[in-house]
Design an enzyme around this catalytic site. Structure first.
Site, PDB file in Angstrom:
ATOM      1  N   ASP A  85     -12.540  -3.814  13.295  1.00 30.21           N
ATOM      2  CA  ASP A  85     -12.441  -5.270  13.483  1.00 30.21           C
ATOM      3  C   ASP A  85     -11.544  -5.639  14.670  1.00 30.21           C
ATOM      4  OD1 ASP A  85     -14.112  -6.077  11.331  1.00 30.21           O
ATOM      5  OD2 ASP A  85     -12.491  -5.644   9.917  1.00 30.21           O
ATOM      6  N   CYS A  97       0.862  -1.183   0.000  1.00 31.23           N
ATOM      7  CA  CYS A  97       0.000   0.000   0.000  1.00 31.23           C
ATOM      8  C   CYS A  97       0.898   1.231   0.000  1.00 31.23           C
ATOM      9  CB  CYS A  97      -0.862   0.040   1.255  1.00 31.23           C
ATOM     10  SG  CYS A  97      -2.052  -1.295   1.314  1.00 31.23           S
ATOM     11  N   LYS A 110     -20.583  -9.103   6.295  1.00 32.72           N
ATOM     12  CA  LYS A 110     -20.936  -7.791   6.828  1.00 32.72           C
ATOM     13  C   LYS A 110     -22.383  -7.776   7.314  1.00 32.72           C
ATOM     14  CE  LYS A 110     -17.803  -5.608   3.555  1.00 32.72           C
ATOM     15  NZ  LYS A 110     -17.422  -6.850   2.844  1.00 32.72           N
ATOM     16  N   ASP A 144     -18.144  -6.427  10.330  1.00 31.34           N
ATOM     17  CA  ASP A 144     -17.797  -7.689   9.683  1.00 31.34           C
ATOM     18  C   ASP A 144     -17.804  -8.717  10.807  1.00 31.34           C
ATOM     19  OD1 ASP A 144     -17.122  -9.030   7.281  1.00 31.34           O
ATOM     20  OD2 ASP A 144     -15.842  -7.340   6.718  1.00 31.34           O
ATOM     21  N   ARG A 198      -6.397  -5.992   7.423  1.00 31.17           N
ATOM     22  CA  ARG A 198      -5.685  -7.091   6.779  1.00 31.17           C
ATOM     23  C   ARG A 198      -4.185  -6.985   7.025  1.00 31.17           C
ATOM     24  NH1 ARG A 198      -8.564  -6.773   1.822  1.00 31.17           N
ATOM     25  NH2 ARG A 198     -10.461  -7.607   2.724  1.00 31.17           N
TER      26      ARG A 198
END
Ligand SMILES: *Cc1c(COP(=O)(O)O)cnc(C)c1O
Ligand code: SF4
Length: 376
Positions: free
Chosen positions: A297, A129, A341, A334, A138
């Site tokens: 999350d 990224c 979701k 999630d 993630r």
């Protein structure tokens, strides 16, 4: 629009008008990756530098000079800074946290594909990224796996999609697919387009926010060949809306690509109705359609970002009826363990039976709607 942090330009010996600054590859190559790099552009105590270094033993960091230039160098609680600069609290691990709380590994029929829903597939094409968000869900992969998938790995994933006719929507994500070259991304898009049952392709990318110069005319000309393509990006705070990021979004929409936004609700960054409302209204002004607002999350090292679920429900309740419906994202979690979701509300249905629905409007007033007299 924000004032730029001038220390960035001094540290890199460029200006906002330099060709280097406007070149996404220069931005990518010159990402800030450690405490000493940060301390050249931000006020940091020795203790803060030591904390960053301790955190980097566990999780990688990278910040584009562009994104770093949005940080107020004097404010430790700056919402841009908190997304980019590691906190020692990331090294805290709680029993309810896991590296993969969404059970993506076990929902993976072949390498790099996650299939949670019958008609769509998530295709993870890279672990890179432009910026490694401190709140990344993630992070077990992102910044850990080096580089993009190989052509052979891409072919294996494409073969799975080809032999699974139920899949009509493929979500290309990672990592950030726009860290790949146009040619590598085109290999995947053109491959998907040879599969007749793939109706829609989506790209998830934070590049408009963290590396807006990546949205070049050449990239858009390539993407246009593979329509329908949708893009979802990830703005979390109105401070991220600059002339550059708005320009990137405008170019995407002008190319005929619908552009949505997914935000994560983050404690101390955007967890108020005022902050979310400001962001959403500014997004629709640049033709970005709010899509999801995520509950954070249960990923290792994110406890300090988590909000009470009622905070998110309350924020959506404050927005509903008070601003345009299309400026309001859906608040979702999630499901831990991998249930997908789940919309969390708010709920306006007070009761429902064979006779009538009792419901509440945005002002809290109660209304009744009679069910049809005739039923099957
Ligand atoms: C979020 C997600 C999708 C896409 O879901 P939508 O609700 O259609 O946006 C698909 N697959 C996986 C594994 C996901 O996490
Ligand atoms: S851009 Fe997305 S995948 Fe990349 S670090 Fe941020 S949240 Fe994670």
């Amino acid at each position: 629009m924000n004032d730029r942090n001038d220390r960035i330009f001094q540290a890199f010996g460029v200006s906002a008008d330099s060709p280097e600054w406007k070149d996404w590859r220069w931005q990518y190559r010159n990402r800030i990756r450690d405490a000493s790099g940060l301390s050249r552009v931000l006020d940091m105590s020795d203790a803060e530098k030591a904390d960053v270094t301790a955190c980097l033993a566990r999780f990688r960091m990278a910040v584009t000079p562009y994104y770093a230039s949005l940080i107020d160098p004097l404010d430790p609680r700056d919402p841009v800074r908190m997304q980019a600069v590691p906190s020692i609290r990331e090294t805290e691990v709680y029993p309810w946290e896991t590296p993969d709380p969404l059970g993506e590994e076990k929902a993976s029929p072949v390498k790099n594909i996650v299939r949670r829903y019958p008609d769509r597939a998530l295709f993870l094409v890279t672990g890179c990224c432009p910026m490694y968000c401190r709140h990344c869900t993630r992070r077990r992969l992102v910044g850990e796996r080096d580089g993009a998938i190989t052509d052979a790995e891409a072919d294996e994933a494409l073969d799975y999609i080809r032999r699974t006719p139920e899949i009509r929507d493929v979500l290309i994500s990672g990592g950030d697919p726009l860290t790949m070259s146009d040619a590598r991304l085109e290999y995947i898009l053109s491959g998907l387009r040879t599969i007749e049952h793939v109706e829609v392709v989506r790209i998830g990318t934070r590049a408009p926010v963290t590396l807006p110069m990546r949205i070049t005319p050449e990239l858009l000309a390539m993407l246009k060949k593979y329509q329908p393509v949708w893009i979802n990006t990830h703005f979390n705070h109105a401070r991220e809306l600059t002339e550059d990021s708005a320009g990137a979004c405008g170019r995407i929409v002008d190319a005929g690509i619908p552009l949505g936004n997914q935000s994560v609700l983050l404690r101390g960054i955007n967890d108020s109705a005022g902050a979310i409302k400001d962001l959403m209204l500014k997004l629709v002004k640049i033709r970005v359609r709010p899509y999801y607002l995520y509950q954070c999350d249960l990923v290792e090292g994110l406890e300090h970002f988590r909000t009470d679920v009622r905070t998110g429900i309350g924020i959506i309740r404050e927005l509903t009826g008070n601003i345009s419906g299309f400026a309001i994202p859906e608040f979702v979690a999630d499901a831990p363990g991998g249930g997908g979701k789940i919309p969390l509300g708010p709920n306006y249905v007070v009761s429902v039976d064979d006779e009538k629905v009792v419901m509440e409007n945005y002002l809290g007033e109660i209304y009744e709607y009679p069910q049809p007299a005739e039923r099957m």
